[in-house]
Design a protein around this motif. Sequence first.
Motif, PDB file in Angstrom:
ATOM      1  N   ASP A  90      52.013  37.652  25.934  1.00 24.03           N
ATOM      2  CA  ASP A  90      51.497  36.973  24.751  1.00 24.03           C
ATOM      3  C   ASP A  90      50.003  37.193  24.551  1.00 24.03           C
ATOM      4  OD1 ASP A  90      53.628  34.144  25.472  1.00 24.03           O
ATOM      5  OD2 ASP A  90      53.977  35.820  24.086  1.00 24.03           O
ATOM      6  N   TYR A  91      49.347  37.785  25.546  1.00 25.33           N
ATOM      7  CA  TYR A  91      47.897  37.911  25.512  1.00 25.33           C
ATOM      8  C   TYR A  91      47.463  39.359  25.368  1.00 25.33           C
ATOM      9  CZ  TYR A  91      47.878  33.022  26.394  1.00 25.33           C
ATOM     10  OH  TYR A  91      48.066  31.676  26.248  1.00 25.33           O
ATOM     11  N   ASP A  92      46.344  39.540  24.664  1.00 23.89           N
ATOM     12  CA  ASP A  92      45.870  40.872  24.326  1.00 23.89           C
ATOM     13  C   ASP A  92      44.786  41.384  25.260  1.00 23.89           C
ATOM     14  OD1 ASP A  92      46.090  39.399  21.188  1.00 23.89           O
ATOM     15  OD2 ASP A  92      47.454  40.980  21.856  1.00 23.89           O
ATOM     16  N   TYR A  93      44.017  40.498  25.812  1.00 21.78           N
ATOM     17  CA  TYR A  93      42.888  40.894  26.650  1.00 21.78           C
ATOM     18  C   TYR A  93      42.923  40.100  27.955  1.00 21.78           C
ATOM     19  CZ  TYR A  93      41.233  42.500  22.094  1.00 21.78           C
ATOM     20  OH  TYR A  93      41.135  43.097  20.866  1.00 21.78           O
ATOM     21  N   TRP A  94      42.577  40.806  29.025  1.00 21.04           N
ATOM     22  CA  TRP A  94      42.558  40.189  30.351  1.00 21.04           C
ATOM     23  C   TRP A  94      41.245  40.499  31.042  1.00 21.04           C
ATOM     24  CZ3 TRP A  94      46.444  37.211  32.438  1.00 21.04           C
ATOM     25  CH2 TRP A  94      47.637  37.151  31.704  1.00 21.04           C
ATOM     26  N   GLY A  95      40.767  39.526  31.794  1.00 22.64           N
ATOM     27  CA  GLY A  95      39.572  39.739  32.590  1.00 22.64           C
ATOM     28  C   GLY A  95      39.927  40.037  34.031  1.00 22.64           C
ATOM     29  N   GLN A  96      38.967  40.579  34.750  1.00 22.06           N
ATOM     30  CA  GLN A  96      39.124  40.696  36.187  1.00 22.06           C
ATOM     31  C   GLN A  96      39.128  39.299  36.773  1.00 22.06           C
ATOM     32  OE1 GLN A  96      35.863  43.290  37.287  1.00 22.06           O
ATOM     33  NE2 GLN A  96      37.265  45.027  37.409  1.00 22.06           N
ATOM     34  N   GLY A  97      39.878  39.098  37.802  1.00 21.45           N
ATOM     35  CA  GLY A  97      40.058  37.768  38.341  1.00 21.45           C
ATOM     36  C   GLY A  97      38.952  37.334  39.273  1.00 21.45           C
ATOM     37  N   THR A  98      39.014  36.066  39.623  1.00 15.74           N
ATOM     38  CA  THR A  98      38.106  35.491  40.593  1.00 15.74           C
ATOM     39  C   THR A  98      38.946  34.751  41.631  1.00 15.74           C
ATOM     40  OG1 THR A  98      36.127  34.107  40.883  1.00 15.74           O
ATOM     41  CG2 THR A  98      37.734  33.356  39.255  1.00 15.74           C
ATOM     42  N   LEU A  99      38.609  34.948  42.901  1.00 19.83           N
ATOM     43  CA  LEU A  99      39.426  34.412  43.986  1.00 19.83           C
ATOM     44  C   LEU A  99      39.036  32.970  44.300  1.00 19.83           C
ATOM     45  CD1 LEU A  99      41.502  34.762  46.287  1.00 19.83           C
ATOM     46  CD2 LEU A  99      39.637  35.691  47.680  1.00 19.83           C
ATOM     47  N   VAL A 100      40.037  32.127  44.342  1.00 24.46           N
ATOM     48  CA  VAL A 100      39.868  30.736  44.767  1.00 24.46           C
ATOM     49  C   VAL A 100      40.650  30.548  46.051  1.00 24.46           C
ATOM     50  CG1 VAL A 100      40.387  28.337  44.210  1.00 24.46           C
ATOM     51  CG2 VAL A 100      39.542  29.884  42.432  1.00 24.46           C
ATOM     52  N   THR A 101      39.964  30.087  47.083  1.00 26.31           N
ATOM     53  CA  THR A 101      40.605  29.845  48.373  1.00 26.31           C
ATOM     54  C   THR A 101      40.413  28.378  48.741  1.00 26.31           C
ATOM     55  OG1 THR A 101      40.131  32.112  49.073  1.00 26.31           O
ATOM     56  CG2 THR A 101      40.752  30.535  50.777  1.00 26.31           C
ATOM     57  N   VAL A 102      41.508  27.682  48.968  1.00 22.45           N
ATOM     58  CA  VAL A 102      41.459  26.263  49.311  1.00 22.45           C
ATOM     59  C   VAL A 102      41.998  26.093  50.723  1.00 22.45           C
ATOM     60  CG1 VAL A 102      42.112  23.932  48.639  1.00 22.45           C
ATOM     61  CG2 VAL A 102      41.872  25.714  46.890  1.00 22.45           C
ATOM     62  N   SER A 103      41.163  25.552  51.592  1.00 24.00           N
ATOM     63  CA  SER A 103      41.572  25.360  52.978  1.00 24.00           C
ATOM     64  C   SER A 103      42.115  23.948  53.186  1.00 24.00           C
ATOM     65  CB  SER A 103      40.395  25.595  53.908  1.00 24.00           C
ATOM     66  OG  SER A 103      39.413  24.596  53.720  1.00 24.00           O
ATOM     67  N   SER A 104      43.015  23.831  54.121  1.00 22.28           N
ATOM     68  CA  SER A 104      43.628  22.518  54.401  1.00 22.28           C
ATOM     69  C   SER A 104      42.815  21.726  55.406  1.00 22.28           C
ATOM     70  CB  SER A 104      45.045  22.721  54.930  1.00 22.28           C
ATOM     71  OG  SER A 104      45.015  23.522  56.080  1.00 22.28           O
TER      72      SER A 104
END
Length: 125
Positions: free
Chosen positions: A111-125
């Motif tokens: 459904d989307y036309d443009y995408w960005g490079q991602g950003t990493l989210v890391t959640v520790s327990s």
Amino acid sequence: VQLQASGGGFVQAGGSLRLSCTNSGRTFGKNVMAWFRQAPGKEREFVATLRWKGGGTMYADFVKGRFTISRGNDNNLVYLQMNSLKPEDTAVYYCAARSRTGLNYYARDGDYDYWGQGTLVTVSS
């Protein structure tokens, strides 16, 4: 159009992060903005979407009450405030934009036309 997600990082469970999506390319007509994420070994999944005009929003069930998508301007397009983060929120987060017209809320990659490079989210327990 060159989208770029930023703001990811390492955070402990229960913490918060705010992601941003910027456009460093040409200005484009925006109908809908969205955030998706992809966890290791999993397919990319929808997180939240926002209608550029009117500001209506829709969220995936697993982020309701914890994440908030908000609109920026033509350069800093959209934000994702993430609170009460959980280890299962660990993923690469992508912003996406839709220029095509439409009155629905959109939750599929196509459904989307443009995408960005991602950003990493890391959640520790």
